[in-house]
Motif scaffolding. Structure first.
Motif, mmCIF file in Angstrom:
data_model
loop_
_atom_site.group_PDB
_atom_site.id
_atom_site.type_symbol
_atom_site.label_atom_id
_atom_site.label_comp_id
_atom_site.label_asym_id
_atom_site.label_seq_id
_atom_site.Cartn_x
_atom_site.Cartn_y
_atom_site.Cartn_z
ATOM 1 N N ALA A 27 54.080 43.276 1.668
ATOM 2 C CA ALA A 27 55.297 42.589 1.216
ATOM 3 C C ALA A 27 56.114 43.459 0.261
ATOM 4 O O ALA A 27 57.346 43.479 0.331
ATOM 5 N N ALA A 28 55.439 44.193 -0.612
ATOM 6 C CA ALA A 28 56.140 45.037 -1.585
ATOM 7 C C ALA A 28 56.873 46.194 -0.924
ATOM 8 O O ALA A 28 57.876 46.686 -1.442
ATOM 9 N N ARG A 29 56.389 46.647 0.222
ATOM 10 C CA ARG A 29 56.983 47.803 0.896
ATOM 11 C C ARG A 29 57.895 47.431 2.058
ATOM 12 O O ARG A 29 58.619 48.267 2.573
ATOM 13 N N ASP A 30 57.851 46.182 2.459
ATOM 14 C CA ASP A 30 58.639 45.702 3.600
ATOM 15 C C ASP A 30 60.028 45.298 3.111
ATOM 16 O O ASP A 30 60.347 44.114 3.003
ATOM 17 N N SER A 82 52.857 51.427 10.218
ATOM 18 C CA SER A 82 53.828 52.309 10.870
ATOM 19 C C SER A 82 55.227 51.706 10.931
ATOM 20 O O SER A 82 56.188 52.409 11.207
ATOM 21 N N ASN A 83 55.346 50.418 10.660
ATOM 22 C CA ASN A 83 56.650 49.762 10.645
ATOM 23 C C ASN A 83 57.200 49.570 9.235
ATOM 24 O O ASN A 83 58.225 48.906 9.060
ATOM 25 N N LEU A 84 56.536 50.158 8.252
ATOM 26 C CA LEU A 84 57.032 50.104 6.879
ATOM 27 C C LEU A 84 57.772 51.405 6.567
ATOM 28 O O LEU A 84 57.359 52.478 7.031
ATOM 29 N N PRO A 85 58.846 51.332 5.788
ATOM 30 C CA PRO A 85 59.583 52.548 5.439
ATOM 31 C C PRO A 85 58.675 53.578 4.773
ATOM 32 O O PRO A 85 57.919 53.256 3.855
ATOM 33 N N TRP A 89 54.270 57.991 9.466
ATOM 34 C CA TRP A 89 53.280 59.040 9.716
ATOM 35 C C TRP A 89 51.927 58.486 10.158
ATOM 36 O O TRP A 89 51.158 59.194 10.802
ATOM 37 N N VAL A 90 51.624 57.214 9.839
ATOM 38 C CA VAL A 90 50.312 56.677 10.217
ATOM 39 C C VAL A 90 50.166 56.530 11.734
ATOM 40 O O VAL A 90 49.041 56.398 12.227
ATOM 41 N N ARG A 91 51.276 56.603 12.462
ATOM 42 C CA ARG A 91 51.171 56.567 13.933
ATOM 43 C C ARG A 91 50.265 57.691 14.426
ATOM 44 O O ARG A 91 49.589 57.555 15.439
ATOM 45 N N ALA A 92 50.263 58.801 13.694
ATOM 46 C CA ALA A 92 49.425 59.943 14.073
ATOM 47 C C ALA A 92 47.941 59.588 14.059
ATOM 48 O O ALA A 92 47.142 60.206 14.775
ATOM 49 N N LEU A 93 47.561 58.572 13.289
ATOM 50 C CA LEU A 93 46.154 58.176 13.231
ATOM 51 C C LEU A 93 45.666 57.535 14.530
ATOM 52 O O LEU A 93 44.468 57.379 14.741
ATOM 53 N N ARG A 94 46.598 57.195 15.403
ATOM 54 C CA ARG A 94 46.192 56.634 16.704
ATOM 55 C C ARG A 94 45.473 57.664 17.570
ATOM 56 O O ARG A 94 44.852 57.295 18.553
ATOM 57 N N VAL A 95 45.557 58.953 17.197
ATOM 58 C CA VAL A 95 44.805 59.970 17.949
ATOM 59 C C VAL A 95 43.313 59.847 17.678
ATOM 60 O O VAL A 95 42.505 60.296 18.487
ATOM 61 N N VAL A 96 42.950 59.226 16.542
ATOM 62 C CA VAL A 96 41.537 58.957 16.264
ATOM 63 C C VAL A 96 41.084 57.907 17.271
ATOM 64 O O VAL A 96 41.757 56.876 17.436
#
Length: 135
Positions: A27-30, A82-85, A89-96
């Motif tokens: 909530a704080a970052r959205d 990944s949908n927060l401003p 970059w966390v989308r890259a963690l989907r390679v794990v």
């Protein structure tokens, strides 16, 4: 998957201290106020959990409905982050590999009450956050 009429809804365990902190973190970052929240213990949350086959008394996952699709465990966390401003970059963690990501998720989920604690009743958000809670 059962179709769900609402989008960008995060389902969480409302008595879990860690889960409630997750809600406050998001909530704080959205800044666009995209995400809304529902505790699994609320009537709305119970319906959502039942539709997704999540055990009401012992939920083993949070979930998020995003883009008309339900995501669970590590996929849910990565989808939200990944949908927060600034967090794209966390989308890259989907390679794990998902089994490895979910193993870590499961370890934390199984021990969340022991490590972080548990509220006696559902976490009560402040007035600003309460406007984004679906009950």
């Amino acid at each position: 998957m059962t179709a769900w009429p609402d989008d960008d809804v995060i389902l969480y365990d409302g008595v879990c201290v860690f889960c409630s902190r997750w809600v406050r973190f998001v909530a704080a970052r959205d800044v666009e106020r995209r995400f809304r929240f529902t505790a699994i213990q609320s009537p709305y949350g119970m319906r959502l959990a039942q539709a997704f086959g999540i055990h009401l008394q012992d939920p083993d996952t949070n979930a998020v409905v995003h883009g008309g699709e339900a995501f669970f465990k590590s996929d849910a966390a990565l989808t939200v982050l990944s949908n927060l401003p600034g967090w794209g970059w966390v989308r890259a963690l989907r390679v794990v590999p998902k089994p490895l990501r979910d193993a870590v998720y499961n370890l934390v989920a199984r021990n969340r009450y022991r490590i972080f604690g548990k509220y006696e009743a559902c976490f009560i958000p402040d007035a600003e956050l309460r406007a984004r809670v679906m009950e």
